[in-house]
Design a protein around this motif. Sequence first.
Motif: not given
Length: 736
Positions: A316-333
Amino acid sequence: MTDSRTSSTGLVPAAGATPVPYMPRPGDSPGPMHDGLDARRTAWLLWRRKWQILLVVGLVVVPAMVATVLAERLYRSSTLVQVSPEGVRVLPSQDPLGASTPGNYLFYVTTQEQVLKGPGLQDRVAARLRASDDARLAAEVPRLAARRTIELVPNSEAFRISYLAPEPDVAATVANLYAEEYITSRFDSSQETREKMRSLLERELESVEKKVQSSETDLVAYAQRHNMYQTDPARGDLSEEKLSNLAQQLIAAESAVVEAQAKARMLDAASADDLPQDLVTELIRGRISTLLQLQHDLTVLRTSFGENWPAVVQKRDEIALVSEQLGREQAAALAQARQQARLNLQLAEDTRARIAEAKAQQQGLVVDLQNASIQYNILRREVETNQKLYDGLLERLKETGVGSGVEFGNVHVLEPALPDATVASPRPGWNLLLSSVLGLTLGVCLVVIREYWQNTMSTIADVEHVTVLPVLASVPFVKPARRLGRGRSRLSRRRLLSAASEPPAETEAPGDRAAALGGRPDVAEAVRAVCASLLLSRSDQPPRLITVTSAAPGEGKTTMVTQLGRALAETGARTLLVECDLRRPAFAGEFGIPPEGGLSLFLAGHVSQPTIHQTDLDSLYVVGVGPTAPNPVALLNSARLGRFLTEMTEAFSFVIVDTPPAATMADARIVGAKTDGALLVVRAGQTSKDLLRRTCSVLETSGVTLLGAVLNGSESPESQGGYYYAYAAAASEVST
């Protein structure tokens, strides 16, 4: 009453006899011409007036023949000249004078005919004749117009020029001179026209050349002022093409702006969780794939070990980390995409603005160029027009110079005039024929017009047409009868009454009767025809008390009374002639009776009975007027006249009363009303139609019965006279 003795003569019809209608008699002329001309009437009239017609013919023919004999002998010579509408050319160049075409050839020929007959050509010929050494030719100058004849030969291009002269060679010379001078005048006129045209063309050519130079200078100067270096419209076409390209580019820029605006609005509406597919990068796809794998592993671990398993917590911690990274990348795009869209929109709008500005500038340039091209084209067309006019004038000038030497004349002499020894004028036979026809026509016209317009009557039909009265006879002209008085003693009224029963005298032979009635059998027969017509005018009882009158004086009524009395007396009928013309009595001189005991004295009451005188015929008695009365109308209107006429009717078989003219005096109307009827005497060729109509109307309105009319003084045809003379001779032989 009717006397049986008179009935035996054949002049008085028996009691109850049917009246015989009027029938035409031999010698009567045809009907009047006033209802139209007919052949029979016209032929009779022309034959009757033949001597007048022949007189007119002679008055025309004799002067014509005298003029023909005295006229100068002239000879005719003719030359034939062909006048073609176009001359013969050796080069195909057009004639600058504009020759006539077959379409107006008639006008061309008429014009040439006027030229041939005009004074200009005549003056040229006259000058040639004056310049000649022959005096005979010079003598023809004053007579050129009178003796010259010019005519167009039918259905040809040839004119015949003829001339009359006292000598044949002179006529031929003058005719040939006319042809020569006509050809020369045509050539001179053509040359003069060409010279005038050449001079005019040269002046016009010089003027047009200056115009060409001036127009070209204006065109070049205008092109320089407006930067128009080309003399063709290619520059204008390129500018318009460029304007068209800019318009297409502006449309594309407008489309790009709209597309950029749509994309910017779409990105503004998008979110990081719902990122558009074109913004998904490989890194984002990897993060999404990793997140999906971790979520799958977490699901497996939960199923096997539960929620609190350390591996599950780690996942679950890995999923939270990856989701955070995905959100930052989507917002930046997404942020980067929105910024790029704004930049693209700004770039598209800037591009559109630049293109619109360029298009506006190009459009203004095109408008200016078009405005300048209008004047430029005007100047260019003026240059072209002047150039064409210059070229045409130059070509016409060259043709004029060449045409004067390469064209033959269009006038040719086909047949020159030759001397002719035949006399052309005068022509005796032709002049005689023409004058005879003219004289005959004039004579016939004069006779017919005179007969048609005359206001008098000459035939029985004329009288019947005017009065609608029966004409009893047509009596030829008769001189007044010889004196018939025999100096016998007057008869008393008692003797007259007793004389009615005396036996008739011995009947005379027809020849003797004719001699008694003027010595002419035609007159005697005409008078007998009047008597017979009077006796047959009534079916019950023939008239016995008859008034004889006329429309005007001098128409022969007194002579007619005398002749009627003699005709009736010759039959044995006791006849009394009573003179009631109290104004101009004639019986005293006609019968040689004295004036004592006349009718005027009886009517005035001075005598109880007028004197009745016996003539040289046993059965003919007369009563004269005696002294003239101051008031004839009052005397004739008295009752004494009526009683006297009634008594005489009982004593005599016939009583014939002579009265004054009825148109101007009332005497005939008063006396005629007291008698059985009136006989109207009409003088042929003297009595007018209007006067005769008025006389008949006056008598009828006065209560006078008109028995008929007698045409006095008519012409008797020879055949009729011969018939009666033969009849009289035969009757005389039988009586012998």
